[in-house]
Design a protein around this motif. Structure first.
Motif, PDB file in Angstrom:
ATOM      1  N   ASP A 674       0.845  -1.191   0.000  1.00  0.00           N
ATOM      2  CA  ASP A 674       0.000   0.000   0.000  1.00  0.00           C
ATOM      3  C   ASP A 674       0.884   1.245   0.000  1.00  0.00           C
ATOM      4  OD1 ASP A 674       0.936   0.377   2.667  1.00  0.00           O
ATOM      5  OD2 ASP A 674      -0.700  -0.870   3.424  1.00  0.00           O
ATOM      6  N   LEU A 675       0.230   2.415  -0.019  1.00  0.00           N
ATOM      7  CA  LEU A 675       0.966   3.674  -0.111  1.00  0.00           C
ATOM      8  C   LEU A 675       1.821   3.928   1.115  1.00  0.00           C
ATOM      9  CD1 LEU A 675      -1.733   6.007  -1.720  1.00  0.00           C
ATOM     10  CD2 LEU A 675       0.301   5.072  -2.814  1.00  0.00           C
ATOM     11  N   ASP A 676       1.359   3.490   2.293  1.00  0.00           N
ATOM     12  CA  ASP A 676       2.148   3.700   3.504  1.00  0.00           C
ATOM     13  C   ASP A 676       3.468   2.940   3.435  1.00  0.00           C
ATOM     14  OD1 ASP A 676       0.284   5.381   4.595  1.00  0.00           O
ATOM     15  OD2 ASP A 676      -0.754   3.805   5.717  1.00  0.00           O
ATOM     16  N   GLU A 677       3.410   1.687   2.969  1.00  0.00           N
ATOM     17  CA  GLU A 677       4.638   0.899   2.855  1.00  0.00           C
ATOM     18  C   GLU A 677       5.561   1.485   1.792  1.00  0.00           C
ATOM     19  OE1 GLU A 677       3.882  -3.224   2.246  1.00  0.00           O
ATOM     20  OE2 GLU A 677       2.662  -3.449   4.054  1.00  0.00           O
ATOM     21  N   ALA A 679       5.699   4.679   0.940  1.00  0.00           N
ATOM     22  CA  ALA A 679       6.230   5.941   1.451  1.00  0.00           C
ATOM     23  C   ALA A 679       7.390   5.732   2.410  1.00  0.00           C
ATOM     24  CB  ALA A 679       5.119   6.729   2.143  1.00  0.00           C
ATOM     25  N   ALA A 680       7.470   4.552   3.043  1.00  0.00           N
ATOM     26  CA  ALA A 680       8.528   4.282   4.010  1.00  0.00           C
ATOM     27  C   ALA A 680       9.868   4.005   3.337  1.00  0.00           C
ATOM     28  CB  ALA A 680       8.139   3.096   4.894  1.00  0.00           C
ATOM     29  N   PRO A 686       6.895  12.695  -0.614  1.00  0.00           N
ATOM     30  CA  PRO A 686       5.462  12.970  -0.766  1.00  0.00           C
ATOM     31  C   PRO A 686       5.053  13.292  -2.198  1.00  0.00           C
ATOM     32  CG  PRO A 686       6.353  14.087   1.164  1.00  0.00           C
ATOM     33  CD  PRO A 686       7.518  13.525   0.440  1.00  0.00           C
ATOM     34  N   LEU A 689       5.249  10.169  -4.265  1.00  0.00           N
ATOM     35  CA  LEU A 689       4.207   9.242  -3.821  1.00  0.00           C
ATOM     36  C   LEU A 689       2.868   9.620  -4.443  1.00  0.00           C
ATOM     37  CD1 LEU A 689       3.690   6.841  -1.851  1.00  0.00           C
ATOM     38  CD2 LEU A 689       2.950   8.550  -0.193  1.00  0.00           C
ATOM     39  N   GLU A 690       2.574  10.920  -4.429  1.00  0.00           N
ATOM     40  CA  GLU A 690       1.296  11.370  -4.989  1.00  0.00           C
ATOM     41  C   GLU A 690       1.253  11.177  -6.497  1.00  0.00           C
ATOM     42  OE1 GLU A 690      -1.370  15.491  -5.303  1.00  0.00           O
ATOM     43  OE2 GLU A 690       0.432  15.416  -4.053  1.00  0.00           O
TER      44      GLU A 690
END
Length: 703
Positions: A674-677, A679-680, A686, A689-690
């Motif tokens: 997912d996006l959280d993983e 982003a890490a 940011p 990511l977007e």
């Protein structure tokens, strides 16, 4: 069809400050223009706007700059704006033109011959005085004589004004003064004048002959001077005589880019302009359109890190312009410490090869160093990596045999009135000299010859597009005329090779990727910069180097000169506060690199496979040593690379701007769900990511 007036088209696309420059047409104007802020665009549009509105007579305006290349570029831009009749010249070219015209009337007889190089005459002067000299000493003495003459010193006044100039050529001041006089005597015996004499004699004629001065002042009513921070006292004197007390003058410059004080240049004329002309308008250009926020932030930090050097040095240091980046974010600058010079050159060549493989053109990459003697290691390393290069300051482009032969054959073709389209015609003609569409696989002379011919082909293709009109298609006759004009101005076309250049010779140029090398104490600042004023100039020189980069910026240095040598070098003091804490020794002011987030922990990163400490940014990004086995599906990595190539092509940017290889490897190995993983992971900020997050997750999931 564009229904706007010529004036509206000229002002369109200018920002608020540039428009203020372009529409301020009368009275004294001082433009303080930071690196990459579009100063040439602003002043050429000002000239064009003034001509089109009838304020300027194009025959009575003179634009002056400091290099033939810059003058040629200005003429090209003025031609594109429909005011090609306006003269744009260097100080020397403008003075020589006037001297050639007025000499018969003011002096009489034939103008003496112009001396191209001082070395032979200086050597003869030294022999007359029985002074020992070698090639290096003659070079230093030539520079000293040039400084003395642009400072308007004579052999007699030199002794009292050069007390702090050291011992050029290993000679004391008295000996240098005697050599200076002997040099002038030899020139007189051979009826020769040098480039400084052109200015000195023209100044003398303008001072002593009122008729000549009145003629020049009637001819030129408005003046524009670019790179005004580089004006010498002699050039300022000439400008004053041209003006004759008038104030129709626009000057453009940046005191933070004063890097030629050793030649007599001084920013005082720029800094004191508002005092000299109290009614002057002052416009500051600070919007940087060239570089990413990461590069701009680093450049600002370098200048702002300067500390007081005492009353004399502080008086020569002006508050720098604070640049504001206008481009999207880019990659963080890289800092690389190597064991020795050879290892540094090899590492830089390897990184350049990766950039080229990822889509960056070789002509958009530069390696910049403090001294010309540093180039050899990079020439060898790039040759070993199979990467072509061009050495700026080496043999001039139009002096190369293959270029001379090409122009001769193109001139012959122009007389034959060929009907073939220009692009194909040029390829056919240069094919006889060894040109082919594909670059040769070998390096060395074969590759250099091909790159010269390829540059002519590319120039022809560009000019057909930019210079053709519905009424006239750019032809081989036009191309030959363009090449002749460029040869006169030494305005070489772009050669497809990595540029190797000294920091001084890089002034006025820019590249997508810049490698600043040899950044150790003793080289940056150079060892003989032993006063606060000279150290300040070295800081400005590095600032010029940083601001040449559009996107990718790499700093490197070595701890020893030779393999196995004693590691007694330390990074340049200018990198303190710029490089990450711990890179190249002890922490430096505890600040992260500009544009890079602070580290969450001080603990060193270790390889998840073997447990060794990771030493490079790429290794830390993927979490393992480069030599340890990869833990990712190569098919996923290849899918990510293909997607990145499509994104980069669509956006017309180098591939690494989307994601670096190291980031793609990290993504492939982590397989985020997912996006959280996502982003890490290092390298996924940011903004990326977007913009790219959903597409990346889809690629990973589909595999």
């Amino acid at each position: 069809m564009d229904e706007r007036t010529a004036e509206e088209r000229i002002l369109a696309g200018l920002d608020e400050e540039q428009r203020a420059v372009a529409t301020t047409l009368s009275g004294p104007l001082c433009v303080l223009a930071g690196a990459g802020t579009g100063k040439t665009r602003a002043i050429t549009h000002r000239i064009a706007y003034g001509v089109h509105t009838g304020v300027y007579n194009p025959n009575r305006l003179l634009a002056v700059t400091f290099t033939a290349r810059a003058a040629a570029e200005m003429r090209t831009r003025l031609r594109d704006l429909g005011v090609g009749i306006v003269q744009a010249r260097t100080f020397h070219a403008a003075a020589l033109r006037q001297l050639q015209y007025f000499w018969p009337h003011a002096v009489g007889g034939q103008l003496p011959g112009l001396l191209d190089h001082k070395a032979q005459i200086i050597a003869e002067a030294a022999r007359r005085l029985r002074l020992p000299t070698d090639r290096a000493a003659i070079r230093d003495l030539a520079a000293e004589i040039e400084w003395a003459k642009v400072s308007m010193l004579t052999p007699e006044t030199y002794l009292t004004k050069a007390l702090d100039r050291g011992e050029p050529g290993g000679l004391d001041k008295l000996a240098v003064g005697r050599l200076f006089q002997a040099y002038e005597d030899v020139k007189g015996d051979r009826n020769l004048i040098d480039f400084e004499d052109v200015l000195l004699i023209t100044v003398g004629i303008l001072q002593e002959d009122p008729r000549v001065a009145a003629t020049v002042r009637d001819q030129y009513r408005h003046f524009v001077v670019d790179e005004y921070q580089d004006v010498s006292p002699l050039q300022q004197k000439m400008l004053d005589l041209w003006l004759g007390g008038r104030d129709e003058l626009c000057v453009v410059g940046d005191a933070s880019q004063t890097i030629y004080s050793f030649t007599g240049a001084t920013p005082r004329h720029l800094l004191d302009f508002p005092k000299r002309y109290p009614t002057a308008n002052v416009v500051k250009l600070i919007r940087d359109y060239r570089s990413t926020p990461q590069v701009v932030g680093l450049a600002n930090t370098l200048l702002n890190s300067r500390r007081s050097g005492g009353l004399t040095a502080d008086a020569l240091w002006s508050t720098p312009l604070h640049l504001v980046a206008q481009r999207p974010a880019g990659p963080s600058p890289e800092f690389l410490e190597c064991s020795d010079d050879e290892a540094e050159a090899a590492a830089v060549a390897a990184r350049i090869k990766i950039l080229i493989d990822n889509g960056t053109q070789a002509s958009e990459i530069a390696v910049l160093f403090r001294t010309n003697g540093q180039s050899e290691a990079y020439e060898q390393a790039l040759t070993g990596a199979g990467v072509g290069y061009q050495l700026r300051g080496g043999e001039r482009f139009f002096a190369r045999k293959e270029v001379r032969d090409a122009i001769l054959q193109l001139r012959a073709a122009s007389r034959a009135a060929e009907e073939e389209p220009l692009g194909q015609l040029v390829r056919d003609i240069l094919g006889n000299l060894g040109y082919q569409d594909e670059a040769p696989k070998t390096g060395g002379a074969v590759r250099e010859k091909w790159e010269s011919l390829a540059a002519l082909v590319a120039l022809a293709d560009d000019l057909v597009v930019s210079r053709s009109t519905p009424e006239h298609t750019f032809s081989v006759v036009d191309l030959v005329a363009e090449l002749q004009e460029r040869a006169t101005a030494q305005h070489a076309p772009t050669v497809q090779g990595v540029t190797l250049a000294s920091l001084h010779s890089a002034k006025g140029l820019e590249w997508d990727a810049v490698f600043l090398v040899g950044l150790s104490e003793g080289l940056m600042p150079i060892s003989f910069a032993d006063t606060p004023e000279t150290v300040d100039e070295e800081r400005r020189l590095l600032y010029v180097g940083i601001t040449r980069a559009r996107e990718f910026l790499n700093f490197s240095w070595s701890t020893a000169r030779t393999p196995g040598g004693r590691a007694n070098r330390r990074p340049s003091r200018f990198l303190d506060g710029l490089r990450p804490a711990g890179v190249g020794g002890a922490p430096t002011a505890g600040k992260p690199v500009a544009g890079r987030k602070a580290r969450k922990t001080a603990a060193p990163s270790v390889c998840r496979v073997c447990g060794q400490v990771l030493t490079t940014g790429a290794e830390r990004k993927i979490g393992r040593c480069a030599t340890c086995p990869a833990g990712y599906d190569e098919a996923v990595f290849e899918d990510l690379r293909q997607w990145r190539l499509q994104e980069a092509t669509a956006a017309d940017v180098p591939a690494f701007v989307v994601f670096t290889d190291a980031t793609l490897i990290a993504i492939a190995e982590a397989a985020p769900q997912d996006l959280d993983e996502l982003a890490a992971l290092p390298g996924v900020g940011p903004a990326k990511l977007e913009r790219y997050g959903e597409a990346v997750l889809e690629i990973v999931a589909s595999a």
